[in-house]
Design a protein around this motif. Sequence first.
Motif, PDB file in Angstrom:
ATOM      1  N   LEU A 162       0.867  -1.187   0.000  1.00 13.19           N
ATOM      2  CA  LEU A 162       0.000   0.000   0.000  1.00 13.19           C
ATOM      3  C   LEU A 162       0.899   1.231   0.000  1.00 13.19           C
ATOM      4  N   ILE A 163       0.671   2.126  -0.947  1.00 10.81           N
ATOM      5  CA  ILE A 163       1.456   3.366  -1.040  1.00 10.81           C
ATOM      6  C   ILE A 163       0.519   4.547  -0.843  1.00 10.81           C
ATOM      7  N   VAL A 185       0.162  -3.577  -6.333  1.00 11.30           N
ATOM      8  CA  VAL A 185       0.223  -2.210  -5.797  1.00 11.30           C
ATOM      9  C   VAL A 185      -1.160  -1.624  -5.562  1.00 11.30           C
ATOM     10  N   ILE A 186      -1.374  -1.207  -4.317  1.00  9.29           N
ATOM     11  CA  ILE A 186      -2.574  -0.471  -3.922  1.00  9.29           C
ATOM     12  C   ILE A 186      -2.103   0.938  -3.558  1.00  9.29           C
ATOM     13  N   ALA A 187      -2.806   1.968  -4.017  1.00 14.23           N
ATOM     14  CA  ALA A 187      -2.397   3.340  -3.703  1.00 14.23           C
ATOM     15  C   ALA A 187      -3.589   4.148  -3.229  1.00 14.23           C
ATOM     16  N   THR A 188      -3.332   5.059  -2.278  1.00 19.63           N
ATOM     17  CA  THR A 188      -4.381   6.008  -1.895  1.00 19.63           C
ATOM     18  C   THR A 188      -4.172   7.299  -2.680  1.00 19.63           C
ATOM     19  N   ALA A 189      -5.285   7.935  -3.007  1.00 21.79           N
ATOM     20  CA  ALA A 189      -5.245   9.193  -3.759  1.00 21.79           C
ATOM     21  C   ALA A 189      -6.626   9.820  -3.691  1.00 21.79           C
ATOM     22  N   SER A 190      -6.726  11.055  -4.133  1.00 20.31           N
ATOM     23  CA  SER A 190      -8.051  11.668  -4.265  1.00 20.31           C
ATOM     24  C   SER A 190      -8.683  11.137  -5.553  1.00 20.31           C
ATOM     25  N   ALA A 191      -9.995  11.284  -5.662  1.00 24.58           N
ATOM     26  CA  ALA A 191     -10.719  10.753  -6.828  1.00 24.58           C
ATOM     27  C   ALA A 191     -10.170  11.329  -8.137  1.00 24.58           C
ATOM     28  N   VAL A 223       3.781  -1.267   3.729  1.00 24.81           N
ATOM     29  CA  VAL A 223       3.088   0.020   3.580  1.00 24.81           C
ATOM     30  C   VAL A 223       4.160   1.094   3.440  1.00 24.81           C
ATOM     31  N   LEU A 224       4.043   1.913   2.415  1.00 24.08           N
ATOM     32  CA  LEU A 224       4.899   3.093   2.281  1.00 24.08           C
ATOM     33  C   LEU A 224       4.043   4.307   2.637  1.00 24.08           C
ATOM     34  N   ASP A 225       4.343   4.879   3.799  1.00 22.82           N
ATOM     35  CA  ASP A 225       3.544   5.990   4.341  1.00 22.82           C
ATOM     36  C   ASP A 225       4.229   7.314   4.011  1.00 22.82           C
TER      37      ASP A 225
END
Length: 325
Positions: A162-163, A185-191, A223-225
Amino acid sequence: MEQTEPRIETMNHVVYDQFGDRDVLKVIRSAPPAIEAGQVLVRVHGAGLNPIDWKTRKGLGFAARQIENSLPWTPGYDMAGEVVAVGADVTTLEPGDRVMGMIGFPASGGAYAQYAVAGVDELAIVPEELDLLVAGAVPLAALTAWQALFEVAKLESGQKILIHAGAGGVGHFAVQFALERGAHVIATASASNRDFLAGLGVHEVIDYHTTDVGEECYGLDVVLDLIGGEAGKRSLHTLGEHGVLVTIPTVTADDIISQAESMGLKAHGMTVRPDAFHLDEIAELIEDGDVKVHIDQTFPLAAVADAHEKLEGGHVRGKLVLDCR
């Protein structure tokens, strides 16, 4: 020093003589810096901007402690350009070479300038296909991603990662390096960045505005925070028993590491360091088309305060660059 070009009388560069808001940034003319043995003088095309730049300008963080007694100071740790002069003992580079590097970290800086001094061991050759302005955005962010993933987390093919902030400067390199290594790869981001990340090949994009990663992800290897604080702490709940979290923001690292220990999990902070060997490997991936550098916006040197305003606001897709030509 061996001078290999007609003498450059003056150059434009950014300085600040005190910590503070963006109005402390000034562009002045001075003589270019002198080079010593083992160094080269580079005519800078592009200087990358990084979050550490505005934090240091405000007097925050470890780099500010390094420079507080040596103001006025020219900021900037990222640059690419052409070698114009080489110091004694320099045999691996010559005038005309196209180079990029993370320079003067953390105390010297100097990249926000038309000319900058760099140690030979800080520099990598820029592939012909890569524009020098764009190359200026690569070193610090790409090295941060590389060292976090492969030195600290020891990411391997087939692992799940998770990045956080996958569309940002470090993030957009990290997702591409992880994909190239064969990770899921899972990533968080805005829509608004979902399509951008999907275009890079990210397997799953989580909108951090609407979804709690702690409820969505579990059993992760890495997890890469890149956000820190509460986001980093919540992410500990996504790790598998043998997983590891690497947190980049130094301000909250100790807190997150302590919480991980209390949960019987592994978390590490890290500080990037110059590494020409890693930078060569990164340059090769860019040359082969496996990694793309995304520039959100370019600013002339004279608009450095506007560049810092955008940098400080966050939500930059990819990187910001100063055009120092």
